[in-house]
Design a protein around this motif. Structure first.
Motif, mmCIF file in Angstrom:
data_model
loop_
_atom_site.group_PDB
_atom_site.id
_atom_site.type_symbol
_atom_site.label_atom_id
_atom_site.label_comp_id
_atom_site.label_asym_id
_atom_site.label_seq_id
_atom_site.Cartn_x
_atom_site.Cartn_y
_atom_site.Cartn_z
ATOM 1 N N VAL A 13 0.828 -1.214 0.000
ATOM 2 C CA VAL A 13 0.000 0.000 0.000
ATOM 3 C C VAL A 13 0.855 1.254 0.000
ATOM 4 N N ARG A 14 2.158 1.179 0.251
ATOM 5 C CA ARG A 14 3.053 2.334 0.230
ATOM 6 C C ARG A 14 4.478 1.844 -0.059
ATOM 7 N N ARG A 15 5.341 2.787 -0.468
ATOM 8 C CA ARG A 15 6.743 2.518 -0.741
ATOM 9 C C ARG A 15 6.900 1.362 -1.748
ATOM 10 N N TYR A 16 6.310 1.539 -2.923
ATOM 11 C CA TYR A 16 6.424 0.533 -3.963
ATOM 12 C C TYR A 16 6.608 1.236 -5.308
ATOM 13 N N THR A 17 7.053 0.490 -6.284
ATOM 14 C CA THR A 17 7.288 0.981 -7.646
ATOM 15 C C THR A 17 6.529 0.095 -8.620
ATOM 16 N N LYS A 18 5.785 0.715 -9.510
ATOM 17 C CA LYS A 18 5.050 -0.034 -10.519
ATOM 18 C C LYS A 18 6.028 -0.503 -11.604
ATOM 19 N N ALA A 19 5.965 -1.775 -11.907
ATOM 20 C CA ALA A 19 6.856 -2.366 -12.916
ATOM 21 C C ALA A 19 6.015 -3.027 -14.001
ATOM 22 N N SER A 20 6.350 -2.726 -15.239
ATOM 23 C CA SER A 20 5.647 -3.315 -16.374
ATOM 24 C C SER A 20 6.121 -4.757 -16.589
ATOM 25 N N HIS A 21 5.206 -5.595 -17.068
ATOM 26 C CA HIS A 21 5.587 -6.968 -17.391
ATOM 27 C C HIS A 21 6.608 -7.012 -18.520
ATOM 28 N N ASP A 22 6.587 -5.971 -19.385
ATOM 29 C CA ASP A 22 7.567 -5.939 -20.468
ATOM 30 C C ASP A 22 8.990 -5.837 -19.935
ATOM 31 N N VAL A 23 9.147 -5.224 -18.755
ATOM 32 C CA VAL A 23 10.475 -5.097 -18.157
ATOM 33 C C VAL A 23 10.811 -6.323 -17.322
ATOM 34 N N VAL A 24 9.871 -6.751 -16.491
ATOM 35 C CA VAL A 24 10.137 -7.865 -15.584
ATOM 36 C C VAL A 24 10.376 -9.155 -16.356
ATOM 37 N N ARG A 25 9.631 -9.363 -17.434
ATOM 38 C CA ARG A 25 9.735 -10.603 -18.192
ATOM 39 C C ARG A 25 10.570 -10.458 -19.460
ATOM 40 N N HIS A 26 11.360 -9.394 -19.545
ATOM 41 C CA HIS A 26 12.180 -9.177 -20.740
ATOM 42 C C HIS A 26 13.228 -10.285 -20.840
ATOM 43 N N SER A 27 13.325 -10.891 -22.007
ATOM 44 C CA SER A 27 14.209 -12.051 -22.174
ATOM 45 C C SER A 27 15.674 -11.652 -22.344
ATOM 46 N N ARG A 28 15.957 -10.428 -22.801
ATOM 47 C CA ARG A 28 17.339 -10.025 -23.054
ATOM 48 C C ARG A 28 17.970 -9.299 -21.882
ATOM 49 N N LEU A 29 17.156 -8.677 -21.013
ATOM 50 C CA LEU A 29 17.700 -7.969 -19.862
ATOM 51 C C LEU A 29 18.033 -8.968 -18.760
ATOM 52 N N ASN A 30 19.216 -8.826 -18.178
ATOM 53 C CA ASN A 30 19.555 -9.677 -17.044
ATOM 54 C C ASN A 30 19.003 -9.065 -15.759
ATOM 55 N N SER A 31 19.227 -9.736 -14.638
ATOM 56 C CA SER A 31 18.653 -9.279 -13.372
ATOM 57 C C SER A 31 19.237 -7.939 -12.937
ATOM 58 N N ASP A 32 20.540 -7.702 -13.180
ATOM 59 C CA ASP A 32 21.140 -6.428 -12.797
ATOM 60 C C ASP A 32 20.519 -5.272 -13.568
ATOM 61 N N ALA A 33 20.281 -5.465 -14.860
ATOM 62 C CA ALA A 33 19.689 -4.389 -15.664
ATOM 63 C C ALA A 33 18.259 -4.090 -15.206
ATOM 64 N N LYS A 34 17.477 -5.114 -14.898
ATOM 65 C CA LYS A 34 16.105 -4.887 -14.436
ATOM 66 C C LYS A 34 16.075 -4.190 -13.077
#
Length: 309
Positions: free
Chosen positions: A9-30
């Motif tokens: 309910v507070r202190r959060y960031t909205k993340a798109s599925h396009d970013v979270v499930r991106h196949s080319r970005l590694n965990s550090d980049a996300k």
């Protein structure tokens, strides 16, 4: 696998599925992208390397994450020379993929993607009072069940070898000059024109040299426009097709001189093929006479005596 999640309910960031499930970005980049997007609006602008350092991301890990963000169109950089001659690098990190032109508009304060105006509805209002709801049997079974249609086979998105090589050359231009930084989508738009150079016999190294030599001294405003103009204007001429080699014909044997025949009769000459001393007619006549002589002595031409009846 069991899953338990509580929506914050507070202190959060909205993340798109396009970013979270991106196949080319590694965990550090996300993580780096989500960390920067979660900063407050009034936060001091700091380089991306300082934010990565706060996350414990240094050295090769940071360089790899930065490279992936730039290749996927999330990170854009501009390197300019200030009034005092010092070079300044400005960075733009977005939570959606942007082309170079869209990133330039966002940098200048304009909307990156202009939303098309929605026309007002022209449907006239419904005339009449509310109707009665019909009561009857339940809908048919075909209406309740969802039709399961076969899916078409997935299309093969693997580009041809020449397009893949041309796209790699275009993406590598950023290491020669930062003004030639291209996103993946931009490189794919120009890959067709760059592949035409490779088809005309230009190597990848010569293509890279042709695109990075003689750059404007005042910088490049649009990398896509500059490279498209250079690819079209400096396109080399197509090489003429090399004719297929003709098969070599065997050399004709040397022609011998005329010699005099040593056979009977009047003097005549002939052209021998080897070391013959008699012409063909004399040799044929001699062979015929020898055959008649053998038959006259009671021998067959094969050297055997014919059997009596």
């Amino acid at each position: 696998m069991l899953r338990h999640a509580i929506a914050p309910v507070r202190r959060y960031t909205k993340a798109s599925h396009d970013v979270v499930r991106h196949s080319r970005l590694n965990s550090d980049a996300k993580i780096l992208l989500l960390y920067v997007q979660g900063l407050p609006e009034g936060a001091d602008p700091r380089p991306l390397s300082e934010h990565a350092g706060r996350l414990g991301m240094k050295g090769r890990a940071y360089q790899k994450a930065k490279q992936l963000l730039a290749e996927c169109g999330y990170l854009h950089e501009w390197r300019e020379q200030g009034a005092r001659g010092r070079w300044v690098t400005e960075q733009l990190l977005a939570n959606v993929t942007l082309t170079r032109e869209e990133a330039t508009r966002a940098r200048e304060g304009e909307p990156a993607v202009a939303a098309p105006p929605v026309p007002p509805s022209e449907r006239p209002p419904t005339v009449g009072g509310p109707g009665e709801r019909s009561v009857g049997h339940s809908p048919q079974k075909e209406e309740l069940e969802e039709k399961n249609l076969p899916h078409p086979p997935p299309e093969d998105d693997t580009p041809p070898p020449d397009l893949a090589e041309a796209e790699g050359v275009l993406l590598s231009l950023r290491y020669v000059n930062r003004d030639l930084l291209l996103g993946v989508r931009e490189a794919r738009l120009l890959a067709g024109a760059a592949a035409e150079w490779l088809r005309r016999g230009v190597s990848a190294a010569d293509l890279r040299r042709a695109l990075t030599t003689g750059l404007p001294t005042d910088g490049i405003r649009s990398a896509v426009g500059f490279l498209r103009h250079r690819l079209l204007q400096k396109l080399p001429e197509a090489k003429a097709p090399t004719p297929a080699p003709q098969p070599e014909r065997p050399a004709a044997p040397p022609r011998r001189n005329l010699v005099t025949c040593q056979g009977p009769g009047s003097e005549h000459v002939f052209r021998p093929r080897a070391d013959e001393t008699h012409c063909l007619r004399c040799r044929t006549t001699a062979a015929y006479e020898a055959t008649l002589q053998q038959w006259g002595q009671g021998f067959s031409p094969g050297g055997t005596r014919p059997s009596s009846a």
